[in-house]
Design a protein around this motif. Structure first.
Motif, PDB file in Angstrom:
ATOM      1  N   THR A 133     -21.497   7.528   1.826  1.00  0.00           N
ATOM      2  CA  THR A 133     -20.118   7.685   2.315  1.00  0.00           C
ATOM      3  C   THR A 133     -19.971   7.431   3.812  1.00  0.00           C
ATOM      4  OG1 THR A 133     -20.425  10.067   2.706  1.00  0.00           O
ATOM      5  CG2 THR A 133     -19.657   9.404   0.515  1.00  0.00           C
ATOM      6  N   THR A 134     -21.011   6.905   4.478  1.00  0.00           N
ATOM      7  CA  THR A 134     -21.037   6.856   5.938  1.00  0.00           C
ATOM      8  C   THR A 134     -19.798   6.238   6.567  1.00  0.00           C
ATOM      9  OG1 THR A 134     -23.451   6.791   5.940  1.00  0.00           O
ATOM     10  CG2 THR A 134     -22.351   6.082   7.936  1.00  0.00           C
ATOM     11  N   ALA A 135     -19.354   5.079   6.099  1.00  0.00           N
ATOM     12  CA  ALA A 135     -18.233   4.388   6.759  1.00  0.00           C
ATOM     13  C   ALA A 135     -16.957   4.395   5.933  1.00  0.00           C
ATOM     14  CB  ALA A 135     -18.630   2.951   7.081  1.00  0.00           C
ATOM     15  N   ALA A 136     -16.858   5.298   4.964  1.00  0.00           N
ATOM     16  CA  ALA A 136     -15.676   5.290   4.087  1.00  0.00           C
ATOM     17  C   ALA A 136     -14.395   5.549   4.872  1.00  0.00           C
ATOM     18  CB  ALA A 136     -15.843   6.328   2.988  1.00  0.00           C
ATOM     19  N   GLY A 137     -14.411   6.554   5.739  1.00  0.00           N
ATOM     20  CA  GLY A 137     -13.226   6.862   6.527  1.00  0.00           C
ATOM     21  C   GLY A 137     -12.848   5.733   7.471  1.00  0.00           C
ATOM     22  N   ASP A 138     -13.857   5.099   8.078  1.00  0.00           N
ATOM     23  CA  ASP A 138     -13.591   3.986   8.983  1.00  0.00           C
ATOM     24  C   ASP A 138     -13.028   2.785   8.226  1.00  0.00           C
ATOM     25  OD1 ASP A 138     -14.572   5.497  11.101  1.00  0.00           O
ATOM     26  OD2 ASP A 138     -16.612   4.733  10.856  1.00  0.00           O
ATOM     27  N   THR A 139     -13.532   2.563   7.015  1.00  0.00           N
ATOM     28  CA  THR A 139     -13.005   1.482   6.183  1.00  0.00           C
ATOM     29  C   THR A 139     -11.552   1.744   5.832  1.00  0.00           C
ATOM     30  OG1 THR A 139     -15.206   1.050   5.273  1.00  0.00           O
ATOM     31  CG2 THR A 139     -13.332   0.204   4.031  1.00  0.00           C
ATOM     32  N   GLY A 154      -9.435   1.086   9.019  1.00  0.00           N
ATOM     33  CA  GLY A 154      -9.340  -0.336   9.306  1.00  0.00           C
ATOM     34  C   GLY A 154      -8.432  -1.059   8.328  1.00  0.00           C
ATOM     35  N   GLY A 155      -8.560  -0.735   7.039  1.00  0.00           N
ATOM     36  CA  GLY A 155      -7.707  -1.355   6.040  1.00  0.00           C
ATOM     37  C   GLY A 155      -6.255  -0.951   6.182  1.00  0.00           C
ATOM     38  N   PHE A 156      -6.024   0.317   6.468  1.00  0.00           N
ATOM     39  CA  PHE A 156      -4.662   0.824   6.669  1.00  0.00           C
ATOM     40  C   PHE A 156      -4.009   0.127   7.858  1.00  0.00           C
ATOM     41  CE2 PHE A 156      -1.861   4.159   8.570  1.00  0.00           C
ATOM     42  CZ  PHE A 156      -0.939   4.264   7.530  1.00  0.00           C
ATOM     43  N   ALA A 157      -4.745   0.021   8.960  1.00  0.00           N
ATOM     44  CA  ALA A 157      -4.207  -0.628  10.158  1.00  0.00           C
ATOM     45  C   ALA A 157      -3.927  -2.102   9.912  1.00  0.00           C
ATOM     46  CB  ALA A 157      -5.185  -0.463  11.321  1.00  0.00           C
ATOM     47  N   ALA A 158      -4.852  -2.789   9.237  1.00  0.00           N
ATOM     48  CA  ALA A 158      -4.667  -4.216   8.967  1.00  0.00           C
ATOM     49  C   ALA A 158      -3.403  -4.453   8.154  1.00  0.00           C
ATOM     50  CB  ALA A 158      -5.886  -4.771   8.232  1.00  0.00           C
ATOM     51  N   GLN A 159      -3.164  -3.595   7.170  1.00  0.00           N
ATOM     52  CA  GLN A 159      -1.973  -3.746   6.338  1.00  0.00           C
ATOM     53  C   GLN A 159      -0.699  -3.453   7.128  1.00  0.00           C
ATOM     54  OE1 GLN A 159      -1.648  -4.384   2.490  1.00  0.00           O
ATOM     55  NE2 GLN A 159      -3.110  -5.665   3.600  1.00  0.00           N
ATOM     56  N   LEU A 160      -0.698  -2.389   7.925  1.00  0.00           N
ATOM     57  CA  LEU A 160       0.478  -2.095   8.748  1.00  0.00           C
ATOM     58  C   LEU A 160       0.778  -3.247   9.706  1.00  0.00           C
ATOM     59  CD1 LEU A 160       0.142   1.667   9.787  1.00  0.00           C
ATOM     60  CD2 LEU A 160       1.492   0.701   7.920  1.00  0.00           C
ATOM     61  N   ARG A 179      -2.715   2.672  -0.363  1.00  0.00           N
ATOM     62  CA  ARG A 179      -3.391   2.289  -1.611  1.00  0.00           C
ATOM     63  C   ARG A 179      -4.409   1.180  -1.372  1.00  0.00           C
ATOM     64  NH1 ARG A 179      -1.412   5.140  -5.615  1.00  0.00           N
ATOM     65  NH2 ARG A 179       0.790   5.708  -5.741  1.00  0.00           N
ATOM     66  N   PHE A 180      -4.063   0.212  -0.531  1.00  0.00           N
ATOM     67  CA  PHE A 180      -5.002  -0.854  -0.189  1.00  0.00           C
ATOM     68  C   PHE A 180      -6.237  -0.257   0.495  1.00  0.00           C
ATOM     69  CE2 PHE A 180      -6.765  -3.839   2.851  1.00  0.00           C
ATOM     70  CZ  PHE A 180      -6.840  -5.034   2.152  1.00  0.00           C
ATOM     71  N   ALA A 181      -6.012   0.622   1.472  1.00  0.00           N
ATOM     72  CA  ALA A 181      -7.118   1.226   2.215  1.00  0.00           C
ATOM     73  C   ALA A 181      -7.999   2.071   1.305  1.00  0.00           C
ATOM     74  CB  ALA A 181      -6.566   2.071   3.360  1.00  0.00           C
ATOM     75  N   GLN A 182      -7.399   2.743   0.321  1.00  0.00           N
ATOM     76  CA  GLN A 182      -8.197   3.516  -0.633  1.00  0.00           C
ATOM     77  C   GLN A 182      -9.101   2.608  -1.469  1.00  0.00           C
ATOM     78  OE1 GLN A 182      -4.912   5.955  -2.495  1.00  0.00           O
ATOM     79  NE2 GLN A 182      -6.432   7.559  -2.253  1.00  0.00           N
ATOM     80  N   ARG A 183      -8.574   1.474  -1.897  1.00  0.00           N
ATOM     81  CA  ARG A 183      -9.401   0.549  -2.682  1.00  0.00           C
ATOM     82  C   ARG A 183     -10.568   0.044  -1.849  1.00  0.00           C
ATOM     83  NH1 ARG A 183      -4.278  -1.356  -4.186  1.00  0.00           N
ATOM     84  NH2 ARG A 183      -4.509  -3.348  -3.082  1.00  0.00           N
ATOM     85  N   ALA A 184     -10.297  -0.266  -0.579  1.00  0.00           N
ATOM     86  CA  ALA A 184     -11.367  -0.732   0.300  1.00  0.00           C
ATOM     87  C   ALA A 184     -12.430   0.350   0.495  1.00  0.00           C
ATOM     88  CB  ALA A 184     -10.788  -1.158   1.647  1.00  0.00           C
ATOM     89  N   ALA A 185     -11.993   1.582   0.752  1.00  0.00           N
ATOM     90  CA  ALA A 185     -12.951   2.678   0.963  1.00  0.00           C
ATOM     91  C   ALA A 185     -13.758   2.959  -0.287  1.00  0.00           C
ATOM     92  CB  ALA A 185     -12.202   3.931   1.420  1.00  0.00           C
ATOM     93  N   SER A 186     -13.137   2.820  -1.453  1.00  0.00           N
ATOM     94  CA  SER A 186     -13.855   3.093  -2.709  1.00  0.00           C
ATOM     95  C   SER A 186     -14.965   2.078  -2.937  1.00  0.00           C
ATOM     96  CB  SER A 186     -12.882   3.098  -3.894  1.00  0.00           C
ATOM     97  OG  SER A 186     -12.434   1.792  -4.213  1.00  0.00           O
ATOM     98  N   ILE A 187     -14.779   0.858  -2.467  1.00  0.00           N
ATOM     99  CA  ILE A 187     -15.850  -0.139  -2.562  1.00  0.00           C
ATOM    100  C   ILE A 187     -16.955   0.189  -1.569  1.00  0.00           C
ATOM    101  CG2 ILE A 187     -16.429  -2.567  -2.165  1.00  0.00           C
ATOM    102  CD1 ILE A 187     -13.642  -3.275  -3.243  1.00  0.00           C
TER     103      ILE A 187
END
Length: 309
Positions: free
Chosen positions: A255-261, A264-270, A281-289
Motif C-alpha cells: 500500500t506504500t504509494a496508494a494515497g499518492d496515486t 495524483g489521479g484526482f489532481a490530473a482529473q480536476l 472514482r478515477f483516482a480510486q481505480r488508479a489507487a486500487s491498481i
C-alpha cells in the motif's frame, strides 16, 4: 463539467526521497532483529510520487522541490524527466543529501516509514518565490507536509493568490493544522490516521470518517476527502452531507504509494475539467491498481490502464 481537450497542468510542491524498502513477515518489536524477505531501492517521496502519478494519469506536471548533489539526487531527477515532468523548478542543494525514507512492508501489505528530510528541508519560502512561474502555469497545485511548514504556507498562499485549485495532503500530520491554512485549501485530503491526528477523533470506519470530515469543515476546510484504505473514501464537499465511495476490491500487495496515486489521479482529473465525483472514482481505480504491485513509483499505473479497466 465537460473534459477539456488539452491535458491539464499540475504543479507539485514537495518532497523527493530515495526509498529503502525492506519486506518482512511483520513489524519488528523494539530491540528485536527480524529476518526480512527482500530489499529494494526505489524513487519515492510524497511529492515525487504524486508528481509521477499525475503525469502517468494524464496531466502535464511540474515539480518544485530540492534534491542533493549526490547519486540519489541524480537518479530522482532523471526518473522525473523520464516521466515527462518539468524539472526547471527542481533545485539541487550544495550541502544537504537527498532525502531518504526507510520503509518496512509486512506480509499484511501494511507499511511503517521513517523519513530523513535531507535536501527537502532546504525548500524554503524563497524557493517558492523564485519559481512563481511554475505555480502560475498550473490549474492545480498540490502540497504535502514533508517540506518545512513555512514553505508549505508560502506555497498555499501563492497558489491562492494566483487563483489555482489547491490540494493539501496533510502528511505526515503531527497535530491540527494552523487555522490560517484552511481557507487557502480547496481540497484537504488526509488518510484515516492523518484525519484522526488533525481532529483528535477515532477514524476507523466510514461513519467515523464522516464525523472527522465534518469536524474539519467546521474548522474551516472547504472540501474534505478522507481516504480509508480498503474501506474507500469519504468526501465532504462544501455544505453537502458527507458521501461514502466504496473502494474497488483487489488483492493488496503493497500500500506504500496508494494515497499518492489517489491524489495524483484526482489532481490530473480536476486539471482536465472532470467533476469531483468523476475525479474521485478515477483516482480510486488508479489507487486500487497501485496496491496490487510492490514499491512506490513502480506501482503507479498509467492512464491507459484506468481507461481499460
Amino acid at each position: 463539467m465537460a473534459m477539456n481537450d488539452a491535458r491539464g497542468h499540475v504543479t507539485v510542491v514537495g518532497s523527493l526521497n530515495m526509498d529503502l524498502v525492506a519486506r518482512a513477515p511483520r513489524m519488528p518489536q523494539p530491540g528485536e532483529t527480524l529476518a526480512g524477505h527482500a530489499f529494494a531501492q526505489v524513487p519515492g517521496g510524497k511529492g515525487g510520487n504524486q508528481a509521477v502519478a499525475a503525469a502517468r494519469l494524464g496531466a502535464q506536471v511540474a515539480m518544485l522541490g530540492c534534491v542533493g548533489a549526490d547519486a540519489n539526487g541524480v537518479q530522482l531527477r532523471a526518473g522525473l524527466e523520464a516521466e515527462g515532468i518539468d524539472c526547471a523548478a527542481l533545485e539541487t542543494s550544495a550541502t544537504a543529501p537527498t532525502g531518504v525514507a526507510l520503509i518496512i512492508v509486512d506480509d499484511g501489505s501494511q507499511n511503517s516509514i521513517v523519513i530523513i528530510a535531507g535536501s527537502n528541508g532546504e525548500v524554503t519560502p524563497d524557493t517558492i518565490a523564485r519559481h512563481d512561474a511554475a505555480l502560475a502555469r498550473a490549474q492545480v497545485v498540490i502540497c504535502q507536509l514533508e517540506t518545512p511548514p513555512a514553505t508549505v504556507h508560502a506555497a498555499l498562499t501563492a497558489a491562492r493568490r494566483l487563483g489555482k485549485t489547491v490540494i493539501l495532503n496533510p502528511a505526515p500530520a503531527v497535530g491540527p493544522l494552523p487555522v490560517d491554512w484552511l481557507p487557502l485549501v480547496d481540497y484537504l485530503v488526509p488518510n484515516e490516521l492523518e484525519a484522526a491526528t488533525l481532529t483528535g477523533l477515532s477514524v476507523s470506519s466510514p461513519e467515523e470518517a464522516m464525523l472527522a470530515a465534518d469536524a474539519l469543515r467546521s474548522a474551516g476546510a472547504r472540501n474534505v476527502i478522507v481516504t480509508i484504505g480498503a474501506q474507500g473514501v469519504v468526501a465532504a464537499m462544501g455544505g453537502e452531507p458527507p458521501r461514502h465511495f466504496d473502494a474497488p476490491r483487489v488483492r493488496a500487495v503493497d500500500t506504500t504509494a496508494a494515497g499518492d496515486t489517489f491524489i495524483g489521479g484526482f489532481a490530473a482529473q480536476l486539471a482536465q475539467g472532470a467533476s469531483v465525483t468523476d475525479a474521485i472514482r478515477f483516482a480510486q481505480r488508479a489507487a486500487s491498481i497501485s496496491v496490487t504491485r510492490a514499491g512506490a513509483q513502480p506501482s503507479i499505473p498509467i492512464r491507459a490502464e484506468i481507461d481499460g479497466a
